[in-house]
Every structure is written in C-alpha cells, then in structure tokens.
Design an enzyme around this catalytic site. Structure first.
Site, PDB file in Angstrom:
ATOM      1  N   GLU A   5      39.471  33.593  16.034  1.00  0.00           N
ATOM      2  CA  GLU A   5      40.688  33.347  16.311  1.00  0.00           C
ATOM      3  C   GLU A   5      41.169  34.766  16.315  1.00  0.00           C
ATOM      4  O   GLU A   5      41.286  35.830  15.058  1.00  0.00           O
ATOM      5  CB  GLU A   5      41.326  32.336  16.201  1.00  0.00           C
ATOM      6  CG  GLU A   5      42.916  32.515  16.781  1.00  0.00           C
ATOM      7  CD  GLU A   5      43.504  31.614  15.726  1.00  0.00           C
ATOM      8  OE1 GLU A   5      44.344  31.509  16.290  1.00  0.00           O
ATOM      9  OE2 GLU A   5      42.904  30.760  14.930  1.00  0.00           O
ATOM     10  N   ARG A  64      30.327  27.135   4.612  1.00  0.00           N
ATOM     11  CA  ARG A  64      31.204  28.966   4.498  1.00  0.00           C
ATOM     12  C   ARG A  64      31.105  29.378   3.519  1.00  0.00           C
ATOM     13  O   ARG A  64      30.433  28.474   2.382  1.00  0.00           O
ATOM     14  CB  ARG A  64      32.552  27.907   5.122  1.00  0.00           C
ATOM     15  CG  ARG A  64      33.718  27.264   3.636  1.00  0.00           C
ATOM     16  CD  ARG A  64      34.951  26.994   3.818  1.00  0.00           C
ATOM     17  NE  ARG A  64      35.515  28.054   4.634  1.00  0.00           N
ATOM     18  CZ  ARG A  64      37.319  28.412   4.613  1.00  0.00           C
ATOM     19  NH1 ARG A  64      37.670  27.210   5.341  1.00  0.00           N
ATOM     20  NH2 ARG A  64      37.297  29.380   4.961  1.00  0.00           N
ATOM     21  N   LYS A  92      43.269  33.071   6.157  1.00  0.00           N
ATOM     22  CA  LYS A  92      43.897  34.393   6.560  1.00  0.00           C
ATOM     23  C   LYS A  92      45.502  34.366   6.657  1.00  0.00           C
ATOM     24  O   LYS A  92      45.613  35.226   6.332  1.00  0.00           O
ATOM     25  CB  LYS A  92      43.811  34.035   8.087  1.00  0.00           C
ATOM     26  CG  LYS A  92      42.967  34.817   8.247  1.00  0.00           C
ATOM     27  CD  LYS A  92      42.470  35.004  10.214  1.00  0.00           C
ATOM     28  CE  LYS A  92      41.607  35.052  10.806  1.00  0.00           C
ATOM     29  NZ  LYS A  92      40.772  34.913  12.570  1.00  0.00           N
TER      30      LYS A  92
END
Length: 664
Positions: free
Chosen positions: A35, A262, A272
């Site tokens: 994204e 992850r 983020k």
C-alpha cells in the site's frame, strides 16, 4: 525445482504439491502488493524476497501491484519510493499494476452482489454497527437495514457513487452471516464514502473499496496463482475465498491465499504509522534517515542489496511469528562489506603525535593494501610524515601488560609504516594531553603486539562523520500496553564528529563504502560535496551491544558464575565438546544444563562455523546441536545450513547425537 534445492520451505512445498496435482507451471504468477502509504521497511524485504524469490526460482512472472484504495493516506511519493526500493534490491517485476485500475470492475461486481441479494447498504452509525457486530464469544445481531430491498440498495449505492451523501452516511456491506464464528465474516464492509483526491484517479470516485473486497478480486483479475501475505491475514482467508466464490469463472485460475510469519526485528518498530510519527515529530530527518528501518534509510546508511537479501534468506520462511535479533542483520552487512569494502585510515577523535627523530619536511608514500580479502583490489599510496594523528583512546600514559596500544615507554606498529615508541607527552593548562612525542625505528621486522591506524596531519582531509546507533534502547519498544514507544528512544542514536581521513578519499563518491580500519564500515552520505565529505557509520567491526547484554544480569548471578565473564560463552561451550559423549550420565545432564544456559549468550554466527565439524568429533557436534536448540527456541529460523546439519546428524552412528537432532 525439487532436484535443484535440497530443502523446501512450506510455501515451496505447497507450490510443488499444486504442480504435482496438475497445475501447469506456466500458470504460476506471484505479486508483491504494497500500500503506498509510507516507505518500505526491513520487514517488507521478507515479503519482497519471498514473492520475487519464487519468481526467480520458478521462472514465473511477479507483479508489482499497489493497493491504492485509501486516498486519505496514499501519495505518489510513496509509489516512487517503493519502486526505487524494489529495483535497488535487484528484483524485476513483470507488470506495474494498481488496484485503482480495477475500480470500475470492482464496482460492477458489487452491483452484481447487490442484485444477488449478497450485499446491502447500511446506514447505521459506526458505533451502532460495532455494537451489533458482537464479540469473538458473542454472536452479532442483524442490523435494521440488512433486509432492504434490492431496488433500494441499488438506488442508494448508485447515489453513493454519484456523491450525493456525506462521508459516513452510508456504507456497502456484504451479506454473509452476523452469527459467524469468524467476526470478519459478519457482514464486512465493501465500500465507504471518501471524498478525497486520489493520486491516480483524481476526483472520479468518491466511494472506495475496502482492502478485503479489493485484494482477492485483484489477484483474480491478474490471475495470480499464489497470493502470499503475512500471518495477520490468516483470519481473512475465509473472507478472501467467500468473495472469490461470488465472481470466479470455473474456466479461469483461482488464486490461493497462504500466509507466512512477518519479519519482526529487535530494537525496531515496523508500524508505518509509528514510523511516520518519528518523521513528523522531527525525531529523525525523514523516511531515509539512516537510523530508520526503512529500505531507503538502510541504503543511505550503507547497507547493500546483497546483505539484505542474505538476511532474508538466513531468517527463512516460517509459519510462526517471532522476533529476529537485529545483530543478525548487522552480521550480514559486516560479512558482505568485509569482502568488498576498501580499507582506509581515518581518525575520529584525534590526538597529535610528533615523531621527534623523523626529518622535518620529509614525506614518504607508503604502500597500503586496499582489501586483504580481495587480492585483485591492489594497493594505494598513503603519505607518512613527522606529525600524525592517532585516536585518543589508543594512548595511555600508564597501562598494564594487557594494554597493547601506545603507552609511555611502549612500542606499537603504525599500520603500513614504522614502529614508534612513546617518549613523553605535552599537556595543556587543564592537564589534557595535546601531543605525544615519539621516536621511530626503521626496523619493521621487530615483533610488537599492537598496531594503530593514523593519518598524516599535513595531508589529512577534514570530514564530518555521523556515528549512528540503534534508535531505541528497548528490544521491543512498541510491545508495552502502558508505555509509549517514544519513551524508549535512544538519546545518543546520532553523534556527529569532525574526523580526519587519508587523502585517497578526496574523490570518494556518494554511496561509496569503506572500512575505516579498526573502527567500522562507513559510506559517503548524499549530503557530501566536493568541499565537505560526509560519512555515515554503517556498522562497527564487532557487535558492541553483545558486551552490554550480560551486564543486565544481577550482581548475584555474576558472583555465582564468575567464570562466565572470563571467556566468551561459545568458547566455554566448545570446551565441553572434547569430553561430552564420554561423560557419565549424571554429569552429562549437568553439563547439558550449563550449555543451555551459556547458549543464551551465543549468536547464530558463533554457532554456524561448528556445522562443519569433522564427523569423528561427535562430542563437538552434540554440544553444537544442544546450543542450536536453544537458539531455535528463542526465535532463530531454520535455514538450509541448519537443515543440512540436522539431516547429517540424523544419519550418524552416535546415538546421543541422533537423539539431540531428533528434538530439532
């Protein structure tokens, strides 16, 4: 593929099974779907490496698809940065795509679901919807608008698209099951009204699809065979499949979502949103600040694509989340730069040395090896003169026998030059040493224990050196419910010093990497200019934090086990290898417990060289297996070297070794 690789991770096993069950290899297609709401960070390198790595292994195309469905947070700047990062890592994508490419198709499919009675417009407040959705242990209840007529839903949805309503006034929801055990299946939102400018579609749309609705359908449109994502999306897989069930054509390939752990890194945050806060609050100087875990920050700090790819490969692909020690990342860049970085001399905290018996005005140009790890790197010339700079910490007026640097009456070798002896010092009014007066000897064959780096004062170039340390003092700064991650900021994460470097660096270009001998690895920052060189410290020559960790133990423990402070833990463990398999059972158990305790202070790079131990040294192989077990328990991921070591042990005749290997 199977024949070329000795061991497969679980994703590769899934692909191999699909191929064995009839999937055409030409149908394999992967994607990396970021994204564009921030810069990519070290955690993304794993997702990038997995998808593009599979593309390379299977000679299959990999799409770079931007999931740009939230114009409130997405910008073209982030798109450009992501493309630069992926390309810098050395990966090539097949198609550059955007979820916004499919907005019309997604809208048309949403209309189709409304007509099929599988989607409806809800006009409740967000608070009311949250209340009627229930909890993980309590089923939800149907909302008051769930049974609107198809005609009314179509009308409202068309008017939503036309911009007649304000944000939050209506949403479109899938009509699934409000009592479903998976809360994501309780009539999830498909569209919301967002009257925001989109970086690609401008103001054409004022309704935007949600991630869960967009993602699987985009995979289907692109005919992605294996949609790989991190573990937090595992509960979403059921919804991913439900949405696909509504629109797939049986004659076309159906994407398969699978999840992997992850990448979490100690002393680092991966959010983020939190990284953006560091930027916006001025804690760092932008997304590419060398203290940031972003790929652009790591690149600016001097990390190489090869080191990051090696790091991801070493971490491996797992099904379970864990935290990787940042020292492994630092080990990977040290290993890479050790092979490639030219050696130079730089003094960061200088004190003047005057060689009293060296002729004034005389200059000699000494041969200096550029990289002892690379024979082809050749030599360079460095100037030697009467007055030099050395590091302040490399001199003491008085020191014991274990101090191998320069002291009064003592001798050291100057790298690439002569042996000097400290005769006297000059001090200022405050008692600080301003000069060290030495004599030199041309007999360079003499054996001395210490070697120092230096620069000739008359020839040295001033340079700004930015010494970076870890941004956070806590191993998991964002893991506390009652504390803000900002509380753990390291106040000494950046130290700027004026250094002196040898003249060969005069023409160093932005991005060039060097080893400052005896100090660490550095690269030329983009703030550098012809008038002023600026270097960033990439990493030290050794892990200084490893020395700090044992200090966290209590004084009581240190008193009980003073021998642990004498030698490194790995050396103590190795000392047990010669006799372990010959010990009585009770002593063996005691030694094993000691090894496990010592193994807590051992790193993977300490253990890996022991994988090559000769077969006949079974004791050393056993203690290596025990140590490896502790590392695996503490989050180390298996890689090819580990798997090979275990597999070889399982075939051994030594029962103790086989027993330890079976446990792993």
């Amino acid at each position: 593929m199977s024949e070329e690789r000795k061991s497969l991770n679980f994703i590769e096993q899934i692909i191999e099974e699909d191929l064995a069950n009839g999937m055409d290899k030409n149908d394999l297609r992967f994607r990396f779907p970021p994204e564009p709401n921030g810069y990519l960070h070290i955690g993304h390198t794993k997702a990038i490496g997995i998808s593009f790595g599979l593309g390379e292994s299977y000679n299959a195309p990999v799409n770079l698809r931007f999931d740009d469905t939230n114009p409130a947070k997405e910008e073209q700047e982030y798109v450009d940065a992501i493309k630069e990062d992926v390309a810098w890592l050395g990966y090539k994508w097949d198609k550059e795509l955007y979820s916004s490419d499919y907005f019309q198709q997604l809208y048309d499919w949403a209309v189709y679901l409304i007509k099929e009675g599988k989607a409806y417009v809800d006009s409740q407040s967000s608070e009311a919807m949250a209340e009627q959705k229930g909890t993980p242990t309590q089923p939800g209840v149907d909302g008051p608008f769930r049974n609107r007529s198809i005609e009314e839903n179509l009308d409202l949805f068309e008017r939503m698209k036309a911009g007649e309503f304000d944000e939050g006034e209506h949403i479109l929801r899938a009509k699934i099951d409000m009592q479903h055990t998976n809360m994501l299946m309780r009539d999830p939102i498909m569209y919301r009204i967002l009257k925001k400018h989109h970086h690609r579609t401008d103001d054409k749309w004022c309704i935007y699809p949600m991630y869960d609705w967009t993602h699987g359908e985009s995979d289907y449109i692109e005919q992605v065979s294996h949609s790989l994502c991190s573990l937090e999306f595992k509960p979403h897989r059921e919804l991913y499949d439900w949405f696909l069930d509504q629109i797939v054509d049986s004659s076309k390939l159906r994407p398969k979502q699978r999840e992997f752990a992850r990448l979490n890194l100690s002393y680092t945050i991966m959010s983020k949103r939190k990284l953006l806060k560091l930027v916006e609050d001025g804690i760092v100087k932008g997304w590419d600040d060398p203290r940031m875990p972003t790929i652009s920050g790591l690149r600016r700090r001097g990390y190489t694509p090869n080191s990051l790819r090696k790091f991801v490969e070493t971490v491996g692909v797992a099904k379970r989340d864990n935290v990787i020690d940042v020292s492994l990342l630092e080990f990977c860049i040290r290993e890479d730069l050790n092979k490639t970085a030219p050696r130079v001399m730089a003094v960061l905290d200088p004190v003047k040395v005057v060689i009293t018996n060296y002729p004034e005005g005389k200059v000699e140009w000494m041969d200096a090896e550029n990289n002892q790890e690379d024979e082809s790197a050749g030599f360079r010339k460095v100037p030697f003169s009467r007055e030099l700079y050395i590091e302040k910490e490399d001199f003491k007026e008085e020191a014991g026998n274990k101090y191998f640097r320069l002291k009064l009456g003592g001798e050291v070798r100057l790298k690439n030059a002569y042996i000097i002896k400290a005769e006297s010092v000059v001090k200022d009014a405050e008692g600080n040493i301003t000069e060290i007066h030495c004599t030199y000897s041309e007999d360079t064959s003499k054996k001395v224990k210490g070697t120092l780096h230096w620069v000739s004062i008359a020839h040295a170039i001033k340079a700004e050196v930015r010494e970076y340390d870890r941004l956070f003092l806590d191993e998991a700064p964002d893991s506390y419910q009652d504390k803000d991650f900002m509380e753990f900021l390291n106040p000494n994460s950046l130290k700027i010093v004026e250094a002196y470097v040898e003249p060969s660096l005069k023409d160093a270009k932005i991005g060039d990497r060097f080893q400052f001998q005896r100090v660490g690895y550095f690269n030329v920052d983009h703030d550098s200019s012809a008038e002023k060189l600026v270097f960033n410290k990439t990493v030290g020559l050794r892990d200084t934090w490893a020395k700090v960790k044992p200090k966290q133990n209590s004084n009581q423990n240190q008193q009980k086990q003073p021998h642990q402070n004498i030698r490194p833990a790995i050396e103590q463990i190795k000392s047990y290898g010669k006799k372990y398999d010959r010990l009585p059972e009770d002593k063996q158990a005691k030694v094993k417990a000691e090894i496990k305790e010592l193994a807590k202070n051992v790193t993977y790079e300490d253990v890996e060289p022991l994988f090559n131990t000769a077969v006949k040294k079974s004791g050393t192989r056993i203690i290596t297996m025990i140590t490896l077990g502790v590392l695996l328990e503490n989050g180390l991921e298996k890689n090819e070297a580990i798997n090979n070591f275990i597999a070889k042990a399982l075939e051994d005749k030594n029962e103790l070794l086989v027993a330890e290997a079976k446990q792993l």
